[in-house]
Design a protein around this motif. Structure first.
Motif, PDB file in Angstrom:
ATOM      1  N   ASP A  69     -18.180  18.047  71.218  1.00  0.00           N
ATOM      2  CA  ASP A  69     -17.922  18.860  70.028  1.00  0.00           C
ATOM      3  C   ASP A  69     -16.671  18.425  69.279  1.00  0.00           C
ATOM      4  N   ASP A  70     -16.741  18.516  67.971  1.00  0.00           N
ATOM      5  CA  ASP A  70     -15.585  18.450  67.062  1.00  0.00           C
ATOM      6  C   ASP A  70     -15.143  17.051  66.628  1.00  0.00           C
ATOM      7  N   HIS A 190     -21.827  19.815  62.791  1.00  0.00           N
ATOM      8  CA  HIS A 190     -20.976  20.916  63.257  1.00  0.00           C
ATOM      9  C   HIS A 190     -20.347  21.620  62.041  1.00  0.00           C
ATOM     10  N   HIS A 194     -15.580  24.736  60.156  1.00  0.00           N
ATOM     11  CA  HIS A 194     -15.428  25.238  61.518  1.00  0.00           C
ATOM     12  C   HIS A 194     -15.060  26.709  61.576  1.00  0.00           C
TER      13      HIS A 194
END
Ligand SMILES: [Zn+2]
Length: 281
Positions: A69-70, A190, A194
């Motif tokens: 992730d990220d 993603h 965020h």
């Protein structure tokens, strides 16, 4: 078909030789050493699992899929290392890219907050967010308030506090690195800011759709999977993903028979749950 939580592991920051990771990530238990990651993978492989695509891990109960992730800088190093270690196929790992952080230098997410806190006091930020009670002025409480903010509120926070843009820039994969990564492994979306997409929904719809288009153009491949920032989702968010053409939505908690709420095991935080389920397998 989607009854049980599939063997999908979720990785955030990875301590490799070349990574310099700030304290907040350690304090919040978001860091794994690359060798420890490999050891955990080996334990899972010794059980009944073999590497598989995301779809295989969801539909059968004997495939391991790894998600990152990220879009942190060290993910490219880790990707190469895993490729070398296991000779992994492209479809066996997925990297969730937040295009605000990686492509637009429009930094957001808790990464921005950690950076702000290192340059200001947490009390100043709490005050700004109207968290007046001393006992609530901590990173967990602050996070719950912050991730629900709108895009314009995130921008105001950035205009009101000093933060180190260079550090943030060096913390995420850039455009070229995302392209390079997309040739090694699967890329998934993603989002852009965020944030908790259950709030400010007209913007959520655009983020879900636009991030897909941007990544498809950049990587020249279909982007079929959306990974919810902070794992936050609801029925309307599932529908937005479906309408935008995604086939799956990745979360942390699992809902049976719902391709838009696929659970995952966090390599750091859910390790007890992971070993329990491995023993039951
Ligand atoms: Zn994330």
């Amino acid at each position: 078909m989607y009854l049980k939580k599939p063997m999908i592991i979720m990785v955030h920051r990875i301590e490799c030789n070349d990574s310099s990771i700030n304290d907040p990530y350690y304090q919040r238990n978001l860091v794994v050493k690359i060798d420890d990651l490999i050891e955990i993978i080996n334990i899972i492989l010794k059980s009944k699992y073999s590497f598989g695509t995301l779809k295989q891990s969801i539909e059968t109960n004997n495939h391991l899929h790894i998600t990152f992730d990220d879009g942190y800088k060290e993910h490219l190093t880790a990707a190469k290392k895993l490729k070398k270690e296991y000779g992994l196929k492209k479809e066996y790992c997925s990297f969730a890219i937040n295009i605000g952080n990686s492509l637009f230098s429009e930094f957001s997410g808790m990464d921005l907050i950690y950076n702000i806190i290192q340059n200001n006091s947490i009390e100043e930020l709490c005050n700004y967010l109207s968290i007046y009670h001393q006992k609530n002025c901590n990173i967990e409480f602050l996070k719950e308030i912050y991730i629900k903010k709108s895009i314009s509120e995130i921008k105001s926070i950035k205009n009101s506090f000093k933060f180190d843009k260079e550090i943030l820039k060096n913390q995420f994969l850039n455009k070229q690195e995302v392209i390079e990564l997309s040739k090694l492994f699967n890329i998934i979306s993603h989002g852009i800011y965020h944030r908790d997409l259950r709030y400010h929904k007209s913007f959520s719809q655009r983020e879900i759709f636009n991030s897909k288009k941007h990544l498809e153009q950049l990587c020249n491949q279909p982007i079929d999977v959306f990974c919810y920032p902070e794992g936050k989702n609801d029925e309307e968010v599932w529908q937005m993903c479906k309408d935008s053409g995604y086939k799956f939505g990745l979360s942390i908690n699992h809902a049976p028979n719902n391709p838009y709420k696929i659970g995952r095991y966090c390599i750091n935080r859910n390790i007890a749950e992971l070993s329990r389920d491995l023993n039951d397998a």
